[in-house]
Design a protein around this motif. Structure first.
Motif, PDB file in Angstrom:
ATOM      1  N   VAL A  35       0.666  -0.953   0.096  1.00 34.43           N
ATOM      2  CA  VAL A  35      -0.246  -0.351   0.169  1.00 34.43           C
ATOM      3  C   VAL A  35       0.714   1.069   0.080  1.00 34.43           C
ATOM      4  O   VAL A  35       1.486   1.675   1.031  1.00 34.43           O
ATOM      5  N   ASP A  36       1.426   1.796  -1.124  1.00 40.05           N
ATOM      6  CA  ASP A  36       2.771   2.701  -1.226  1.00 40.05           C
ATOM      7  C   ASP A  36       1.128   4.100  -1.526  1.00 40.05           C
ATOM      8  O   ASP A  36       0.470   4.078  -1.933  1.00 40.05           O
ATOM      9  N   TYR A  37       2.499   5.278  -1.976  1.00 44.58           N
ATOM     10  CA  TYR A  37       1.541   6.676  -1.894  1.00 44.58           C
ATOM     11  C   TYR A  37       1.258   6.100  -3.136  1.00 44.58           C
ATOM     12  O   TYR A  37       0.342   7.421  -3.264  1.00 44.58           O
ATOM     13  N   LYS A  38       1.444   5.783  -3.875  1.00 44.83           N
ATOM     14  CA  LYS A  38       0.759   5.811  -5.267  1.00 44.83           C
ATOM     15  C   LYS A  38      -0.297   5.120  -5.797  1.00 44.83           C
ATOM     16  O   LYS A  38      -1.741   6.130  -5.984  1.00 44.83           O
ATOM     17  N   ARG A  44      -4.946   7.241   3.864  1.00 40.41           N
ATOM     18  CA  ARG A  44      -6.159   6.269   4.767  1.00 40.41           C
ATOM     19  C   ARG A  44      -6.256   4.910   4.408  1.00 40.41           C
ATOM     20  O   ARG A  44      -6.830   5.027   5.606  1.00 40.41           O
ATOM     21  N   LEU A  45      -6.017   4.269   3.392  1.00 39.97           N
ATOM     22  CA  LEU A  45      -6.242   3.476   3.246  1.00 39.97           C
ATOM     23  C   LEU A  45      -5.127   2.544   4.231  1.00 39.97           C
ATOM     24  O   LEU A  45      -5.709   1.881   5.004  1.00 39.97           O
ATOM     25  N   TYR A  46      -3.795   2.294   4.267  1.00 40.34           N
ATOM     26  CA  TYR A  46      -2.932   2.495   5.377  1.00 40.34           C
ATOM     27  C   TYR A  46      -3.422   2.311   6.743  1.00 40.34           C
ATOM     28  O   TYR A  46      -3.259   0.799   7.605  1.00 40.34           O
ATOM     29  N   VAL A  50      -4.960  -1.190   8.699  1.00 38.10           N
ATOM     30  CA  VAL A  50      -3.913  -2.056  10.108  1.00 38.10           C
ATOM     31  C   VAL A  50      -4.785  -1.654  10.900  1.00 38.10           C
ATOM     32  O   VAL A  50      -4.968  -2.257  12.725  1.00 38.10           O
ATOM     33  N   LEU A  51      -5.806  -0.546  11.754  1.00 41.48           N
ATOM     34  CA  LEU A  51      -6.795  -0.493  12.719  1.00 41.48           C
ATOM     35  C   LEU A  51      -7.788  -1.541  12.356  1.00 41.48           C
ATOM     36  O   LEU A  51      -8.267  -1.564  13.806  1.00 41.48           O
ATOM     37  N   ALA A  52      -8.264  -1.321  11.317  1.00 44.15           N
ATOM     38  CA  ALA A  52      -9.426  -2.705  11.284  1.00 44.15           C
ATOM     39  C   ALA A  52      -9.035  -3.908  11.673  1.00 44.15           C
ATOM     40  O   ALA A  52      -9.620  -4.584  12.900  1.00 44.15           O
ATOM     41  N   ASP A  91     -11.478  -4.272   1.942  1.00 44.69           N
ATOM     42  CA  ASP A  91      -9.737  -3.586   1.468  1.00 44.69           C
ATOM     43  C   ASP A  91      -9.348  -4.546   0.779  1.00 44.69           C
ATOM     44  O   ASP A  91      -8.899  -3.799  -0.425  1.00 44.69           O
ATOM     45  N   PHE A  92      -8.945  -5.979   1.061  1.00 41.31           N
ATOM     46  CA  PHE A  92      -8.300  -7.105   0.511  1.00 41.31           C
ATOM     47  C   PHE A  92      -8.999  -7.101  -1.202  1.00 41.31           C
ATOM     48  O   PHE A  92      -8.482  -7.553  -2.284  1.00 41.31           O
TER      49      PHE A  92
END
Length: 248
Positions: A35-38, A44-46, A50-52, A91-92
């Motif tokens: 999950v890179d910056y591109k 936000r997705l990152y 991780v929080l989920a 998300d996956f």
């Protein structure tokens, strides 16, 4: 059955908690690698993924810790964990859709291999945290050929399977808790049992009159509402089965 306060970290023995930790570690590593910056310029997705994953572990632990005092609360928190893992699964799934990658169908070789992996029952000593960490890493290594794969598509598919597997575990856990609630009642009901048992224990220690309805020994009680609020009276020791009262 009254309230029975038990060891609060019994979740260490739950396979659902162990698998949730594997999902959390796998998600953290996946986000660090893919999950890179591109893909996620605002990160936000990152954060959400991780929080989920963290929410799954945390709510299983917190819910199970409340088992002896409130099955209702335990069920609510386990359901929150299930919802968090369901969100992570989405998300996956979306990650694979964006890449136009194949989502493994039932029968696909890798999918079946991941699905069939069984977790071992833990064997802990007094060094609980130390042993739990070793156990989680040992179980994670079974999935590593897929969830630590250099291919983002393979890793995402494997994590998708783990999310589905974990959700089924939590669903089974909720059904079991619901049956316990039906058989044993919840916190409010069991606290009432404790209170009534304490009253019955005190019955023989006072010079209380007999109930005019059933003849059992009475106990002092206090009116909680109405014009006589705060006034003491004699109530039947077998309340709520009997509502006999006498004035003091």
């Amino acid at each position: 059955m009254g309230v029975d306060i038990k060891f609060s970290q019994s979740y260490f023995w739950l396979k659902s908690w162990v698998l949730a930790n594997i999902v959390q570690l796998g998600t953290q590593n996946f986000c660090d690698r893919f999950v890179d910056y591109k893909l996620d310029p605002c990160r936000r997705l990152y954060d959400q993924m991780v929080l989920a994953a963290r929410s799954g572990v945390a709510n299983i632990a917190e819910g199970t810790s409340r088992h002896s005092t409130s099955i209702e609360t335990e069920m609510r928190l386990i359901d929150v964990a299930r919802a968090s893992i369901d969100e992570l699964q989405g998300d996956f799934f979306n990650f694979l859709l964006r890449r136009k990658a194949e989502v493994w169908p039932i029968g696909q070789r890798d999918r079946e291999a991941v699905w069939k992996i069984e977790l071992d029952a833990p064997e802990y000593s007094n060094s609980l945290l130390h042993d739990a960490a070793l156990h989680i890493h040992a179980q994670k290594r079974k999935y590593d050929p897929w969830i630590e794969n250099s291919s983002a598509d393979i890793t995402a598919n494997a994590m998708l399977i783990l999310c589905v597997r974990l959700n089924k575990m939590l669903e089974s856990q909720l059904r079991s808790l619901l049956e316990q609630f039906r058989q044993q009642g919840g916190f409010t009901e069991n606290m009432t049992v404790e209170r009534l048992e304490a009253r019955r224990t005190q019955v023989g220690k006072t010079n209380a009159p007999q109930c005019p309805v059933c003849g059992k020994t009475m106990v002092k009680r206090m009116q909680k509402r109405g014009e006589g609020q705060g006034r003491e009276f004699w109530g039947c020791g077998d309340y709520p089965k009997c509502n006999g009262i006498r004035k003091i």
